[in-house]
Design an enzyme around this catalytic site. Structure first.
Site, PDB file in Angstrom:
ATOM      1  CB  CYS A  12     169.597  67.824  21.480  1.00 22.83           C
ATOM      2  SG  CYS A  12     168.927  69.469  21.328  1.00 22.83           S
ATOM      3  NE  ARG A  47     168.754  62.316  19.639  1.00 23.51           N
ATOM      4  CZ  ARG A  47     167.664  61.621  19.886  1.00 23.51           C
ATOM      5  NH1 ARG A  47     167.471  60.475  19.298  1.00 23.51           N
ATOM      6  NH2 ARG A  47     166.765  62.055  20.742  1.00 23.51           N
ATOM      7  CD1 TRP A  92     166.883  70.697  14.737  1.00 21.36           C
ATOM      8  CD2 TRP A  92     165.417  71.227  16.332  1.00 21.36           C
ATOM      9  NE1 TRP A  92     165.733  71.127  14.129  1.00 21.36           N
ATOM     10  CE2 TRP A  92     164.820  71.463  15.087  1.00 21.36           C
ATOM     11  CE3 TRP A  92     164.677  71.494  17.484  1.00 21.36           C
ATOM     12  CZ2 TRP A  92     163.524  71.950  14.947  1.00 21.36           C
ATOM     13  CZ3 TRP A  92     163.390  71.977  17.356  1.00 21.36           C
ATOM     14  CH2 TRP A  92     162.824  72.201  16.086  1.00 21.36           C
ATOM     15  CG  ASN A 106     167.272  65.514  23.646  1.00 21.08           C
ATOM     16  OD1 ASN A 106     166.514  66.340  23.137  1.00 21.08           O
ATOM     17  ND2 ASN A 106     167.277  64.243  23.307  1.00 21.08           N
ATOM     18  N   GLY A 107     165.821  68.453  25.237  1.00 21.80           N
ATOM     19  CA  GLY A 107     164.429  68.640  25.680  1.00 21.80           C
ATOM     20  C   GLY A 107     164.142  70.095  25.977  1.00 21.80           C
ATOM     21  CD  GLU A 123     157.370  60.530   1.985  1.00 29.72           C
ATOM     22  OE1 GLU A 123     156.707  61.269   2.728  1.00 29.72           O
ATOM     23  OE2 GLU A 123     158.545  60.215   2.228  1.00 29.72           O
ATOM     24  CE  LYS A 148     161.462  62.209   2.183  1.00 28.47           C
ATOM     25  NZ  LYS A 148     160.578  61.487   3.048  1.00 28.47           N
ATOM     26  CD  GLU A 191     162.053  65.505   4.233  1.00 31.75           C
ATOM     27  OE1 GLU A 191     161.962  65.849   5.411  1.00 31.75           O
ATOM     28  OE2 GLU A 191     161.708  64.380   3.837  1.00 31.75           O
ATOM     29  CG  HIS A 207     138.470  71.660  -7.283  1.00 32.41           C
ATOM     30  ND1 HIS A 207     137.209  72.070  -7.633  1.00 32.41           N
ATOM     31  CD2 HIS A 207     138.524  70.332  -7.568  1.00 32.41           C
ATOM     32  CE1 HIS A 207     136.526  71.033  -8.094  1.00 32.41           C
ATOM     33  NE2 HIS A 207     137.303  69.974  -8.066  1.00 32.41           N
ATOM     34  CE  LYS A 245     165.528  59.223  10.241  1.00 33.77           C
ATOM     35  NZ  LYS A 245     164.816  59.331   8.953  1.00 33.77           N
TER      36      LYS A 245
HETATM   37  C1  F6R Z   1     160.393  63.327   6.533  1.00 29.16           C
HETATM   38  C2  F6R Z   1     160.529  62.848   7.887  1.00 29.16           C
HETATM   39  C3  F6R Z   1     159.616  63.378   8.919  1.00 29.16           C
HETATM   40  C4  F6R Z   1     159.189  62.267   9.885  1.00 29.16           C
HETATM   41  C5  F6R Z   1     158.373  62.849  11.048  1.00 29.16           C
HETATM   42  C6  F6R Z   1     157.869  61.765  11.969  1.00 29.16           C
HETATM   43  O1  F6R Z   1     161.303  62.718   5.667  1.00 29.16           O
HETATM   44  O2  F6R Z   1     161.369  62.037   8.176  1.00 29.16           O
HETATM   45  O3  F6R Z   1     158.510  63.988   8.349  1.00 29.16           O
HETATM   46  O4  F6R Z   1     158.442  61.329   9.177  1.00 29.16           O
HETATM   47  O5  F6R Z   1     159.169  63.733  11.768  1.00 29.16           O
HETATM   48  O6  F6R Z   1     158.924  61.042  12.520  1.00 29.16           O
HETATM   49  P1  F6R Z   1     158.714  59.618  13.140  1.00 29.16           P
HETATM   50  O7  F6R Z   1     158.290  58.693  12.041  1.00 29.16           O
HETATM   51  O8  F6R Z   1     160.033  59.256  13.704  1.00 29.16           O
HETATM   52  O9  F6R Z   1     157.641  59.730  14.173  1.00 29.16           O
END
Ligand code: F6R
Length: 618
Positions: free
Chosen positions: A2, A27, A76, A102-103, A491, A495, A498, A514, A613
Site C-alpha cells: 500500500c 507498492r 494491496w 498501510n499495514g 531467478e 521472472k 511473475e 529425479h 514491490k
Molecule cells: C521478484 C521480487 C520479489 C522480491 C521479494 C523480496 O522479482 O521482486 O521476489 O525479491 O519480495 O523483496 P526485498 O528484496 O525488497 O526484500
C-alpha cells in the site's frame, strides 16, 4: 504494501496527491482512493483499480479535486477483497475523521466487537475502518484532540501500520504514525507546506528536506509549525532529524523506455559500476568495504554465515553461498526469512547473519533480523533503499546503490546484490588467505569488465526477442543451471512466472532426472545455462537427455561455443568470464526474455497482478 500520499499547504493538493500515488503504485495497485478537504467539507472518491481509474471518477466531477489538503492511498488488499467500499480513505462514524493506512491491525476483530457494542456500525470489511472508529471513540470518551486520540488508540492496537489521519474539526493539521511500515514527511519552506508519503518519491520536486519516522513514532504536522514527533508508548518528545534527499527526479521516471523494467534492465551496467564505486580498487589490488574491515575479526572468527532473504533477494543469497564458500571457505547457509523466523533456529553469537533486501522493508526479513539479534548474532544488511527499516535495523552493511527500482519484477537489484556478495566473498577470501593473490587479482580484473560485458549483452536484445516470439505461448517452462548458475535458473523461472503468468520451474540441471524429466515433451521449452567452465560436460549430457525426449532447448553458452550449438534449438552467447562471475551475465538474457514474452502477451509488465514491490505484511 500500500502507498500513502498526503499534502497540506498552500498549493492545490489534488495533483500532488495523485502524482504521488502514481509513483507509489509499485507498492500495491488493486484499488485506490483520495480525500480532498475543500475548506468546508471532506470529499472522498475511491474505486477498485488503479490510480488512473480513480482519475476517471474525479474527472467526472471537478469539485472532487478542489482544496489544499488531501490524502490518498493505493492498496494491496489484506482485509477485505479489492472493491470500492474496502478502498481507502475510510471515514469515522461521525464523518469527521478520515484515515489512510498501510499495514495490518491484528486485533481488529476484538476492537470491532467492542465498538459495535458501543453503537458503531461498519461499511467495509477492513481493519482500517475499525481503527478510525477507535480513534473517534477515544477522542470522544477522553475529550482530547486528534493527536492524543491517535496516540491512545494506537497503544491498544496489535499489528503494523503507517497511518495518516485528518480531522475536519482541526483542518490545519494531519497526524501520522508508524510501526513496521515506512512514513516519510517532506518539509516545505518555513513549514508552510508538508508532504507525507510511503517513500520520498512523491515530493521530490517540491522539497529535499525529509523526516523519516522511526517505528513507534507519531508526528503532528501543523501548518506554520515545526513537525512535532513523539514516541507513541512513553509519550517522550523526539527531536526529528531533517535529512537531505539523495534521489533525483530522472531516477524515478521512465526516461524514454516503454516500461520501468526495461529501463532497469538497461541500467545494470551503470548500477553495477555504482556498486563498485569506491570499493573496487584495481590498482591497489584491493576491495575497500569499511563495513567488513571494521568487523573483520567477527567475520573471520564466525562459525558460519546465515543469509536470510525473500524472493529474488533469496536467489541472490544462494549465489552468495556459492561465492563465499568457494572464495572465503566460510560455511554459509541460506534461508527464507519467513521460515527462519518461525522454525526456532539455532543461532549463536558466533553466527553472522547477512540480510538481503532491495526495499529494506520486507516484513519477514525484518522480523528474522530482530530474532537473530535477540540471540546475539551480528547482522549485516545488503539493501538498496537508503535509510530503509532493514538498513537501520542491521548492525552494519552495504548499500547496493542500484538507484530506485520501480518495476515490480526485480532486475538491477538482483545483479547489484550479487555484486556486493562477490565483493564480500573476495574481500574475506583475501583477508583469510583462502584466495591466493594471483587468483584475487584475476577475479577483480574480470569483475571490472562486467559492466561493459553487460552492455555488450544488451545488444542481443533483438535475438532474445525473436526467441521470446517462438515460445510466448508455452504453458510450462523449465530452467536449468548448475553450480553458480543454479540460482540463476530459479531467478529466470521466477521472472517469467511473475510477469507473464506462465508456469516455470528452476532446477539444478542434474536434478532433472529425479522428476521434472517426466514433463518433457515437444511442447516444453527448457532454458539451460551451459557456460564453458561450469560443469560443462555434465550439462551437455543433461542437454542430450532433453534432446532425446524432444524438448525444445534454449541454451545460454559462452561465446565461441560449438558443442551445445549443434544440439540446442537456440543459443544465446554471453561473453567469457570466470565461472563465479557468470551469474551477473547469464541472468540478463533471462530478464529480457521474460520482459519480451510478457509484453507480447499484453501483460502489465511493471505491475503484475497480485504482486507488490514492498511486502510489508508477513
Ligand atoms: C521478484 C521480487 C520479489 C522480491 C521479494 C523480496 O522479482 O521482486 O521476489 O525479491 O519480495 O523483496 P526485498 O528484496 O525488497 O526484500
Amino acid at each position: 504494501m500500500c502507498g500513502i500520499s498526503a499534502y497540506i499547504g498552500h498549493r492545490e493538493a489534488y495533483p500532488i496527491v495523485i502524482n504521488g500515488l502514481k509513483r507509489l503504485e509499485y507498492r500495491g495497485y488493486d484499488s485506490s482512493g483520495i480525500m480532498m478537504y475543500d475548506g468546508n467539507k471532506m470529499i472522498i472518491s475511491k474505486t477498485k483499480g488503479k490510480v488512473s481509474d480513480l482519475e476517471l471518477i474525479t474527472d467526472e466531477d471537478e469539485v472532487r479535486k478542489v482544496g489544499n489538503i488531501g490524502m490518498g492511498h493505493t492498496r494491496w488488499a489484506t482485509h477485505g477483497v479489492p472493491n470500492d467500499v474496502n478502498s481507502h480513505p475510510h471515514y469515522s462514524q461521525s464523518g469527521n475523521l478520515a484515515i489512510v493506512h498501510n499495514g495490518i491491525i491484528e486485533n481488529y476483530d476484538t476492537i470491532k466487537k467492542e465498538l459495535i457494542a458501543r453503537g458503531y456500525s461498519f461499511k467495509s470489511d477492513t481493519d482500517t475502518e475499525v481503527l478510525i472508529n477507535l480513534i473517534e471513540e477515544v477522542k470522544k470518551t477522553e475529550g482530547c484532540k486528534l493527536g492524543k486520540a491517535v496516540q491512545l488508540a494506537l497503544t491498544n492496537v496489535v499489528g503494523a501500520y503507517a497511518i495518516t489521519v485528518f480531522d475536519k474539526e482541526k483542518p490545519d493539521e494531519i497526524v501520522v504514525a508508524r510501526l513496521g511500515s515506512p512514513i516519510a514527511i517532506g518539509v516545505g519552506v518555513e513549514n508552510k507546506e508538508f508532504f507525507v508519503a510511503s517513500d520520498a518519491s512523491p515530493f521530490l520536486e517540491y522539497t529535499q528536506n525529509v523526516i523519516y519516522l522511526e517505528d513507534e513514532e507519531m508526528a503532528i504536522i501543523k501548518l506554520g509549525r515545526t513537525v512535532k514527533v513523539r514516541r507513541i508508548h512513553d509519550d517522550a518528545l523526539v527531536d526529528p532529524i531533517i535529512q537531505k534527499l539523495q534521489m533525483s527526479l530522472d531516477q524515478i521516471e521512465k526516461g524514454g523506455y516503454e516500461h520501468f523494467m526495461l529501463k532497469e534492465i538497461n541500467e545494470q551496467p551503470k548500477a553495477i559500476t555504482d556498486t563498485f564505486r569506491g570499493r573496487m580498487l584495481l590498482e591497489e589490488n584491493m576491495i575497500k568495504m569499511s563495513s567488513i574491515e571494521d568487523n573483520l575479526d567477527k567475520f573471520l572468527n564466525a562459525n558460519r554465515i546465515i543469509i536470510i532473504a525473500c524472493g529474488t533477494s533469496w536467489h541472490a543469497g544462494l549465489v552468495g553461498e556459492y561465492l563465499i564458500e568457494d572464495m572465503a571457505r566460510i560455511p554459509v547457509e541460506v534461508e527464507y526469512a519467513s521460515e527462519f523466523r518461525y522454525r526456532n533456529p539455532i543461532i549463536t553469537d558466533k553466527d553472522i547473519v547477512i540480510a538481503i533486501s532491495q526495499s529494506g522493508e520486507t516484513a519477514d526479513t525484518l522480523a528474522a533480523i530482530k530474532l537473530a539479534k535477540s540471540k546475539g548474532a551480528f547482522v549485516y544488511g545488503i539493501c538498496n533503499v537508503v535509510g530503509s527499516s532493514i538498513a537501520r535495523e542491521t548492525h552494519t552493511g552495504a548499500y547496493t546503490h542500484a538507484g530506485p527500482e520501480i518495476g515490480v519484477a526485480s532486475t538491477k537489484a538482483f545483479t547489484t546484490q550479487i555484486t556486493v556478495l562477490t565483493l564480500i566473498a573476495l574481500k574475506l577470501g583475501q583477508a583469510n588467505g583462502s584466495l591466493p593473490d594471483y587468483t584475487f587479482k584475476k577475479y577483480i580484473q574480470k569483475m571490472q569488465l562486467i559492466p561493459r560485458q553487460i552492455e555488450q549483452l544488451l545488444q542481443i536484445d533483438e535475438h532474445v526477442k525473436s526467441i521470446a516470439d517462438v515460445y510466448k505461448n508455452a504453458t510450462n517452462c523449465l530452467y536449468l543451471g548448475r553450480g553458480f548458475n543454479f540460482p540463476v535458473a530459479l531467478e529466470g523461472a521466477l521472472k517469467l512466472k511473475e510477469i507473464s503468468y506462465i508456469h516455470a520451474e528452476g532446477y539444478p540441471a542434474a536434478e532433472m532426472k529425479h522428476g521434472p524429466i517426466a514433463l518433457i515433451d515437444e511442447n516444453m521449452p527448457i532454458f539451460v545455462i551451459a557456460t564453458n567452465k561450469g560443469h560443462y560436460e555434465k550439462v551437455v549430457s543433461n542437454i542430450q537427455e532433453i534432446k532425446s525426449r524432444a524438448g525444445k532447448i534454449i541454451a545460454i553458452v559462452t561465446e565461441g561455443d560449438t558443442q551445445v550449438r549443434e544440439i540446442a534449438d537456440h543459443v544465446i552467447e554471453i561473453p567469457e568470464t570466470e565461472e563465479a562471475l557468470t551469474p551477473l551475465l547469464t541472468t540478463i538474457p533471462f530478464q529480457l526474455l521474460s520482459y519480451h514474452i510478457a509484453v507480447m502477451l499484453g501483460k502489465n509488465v511493471d505491475q503484475p497482478r497480485n504482486l507488490a514491490k514492498s511486502v510489508t505484511v508477513e
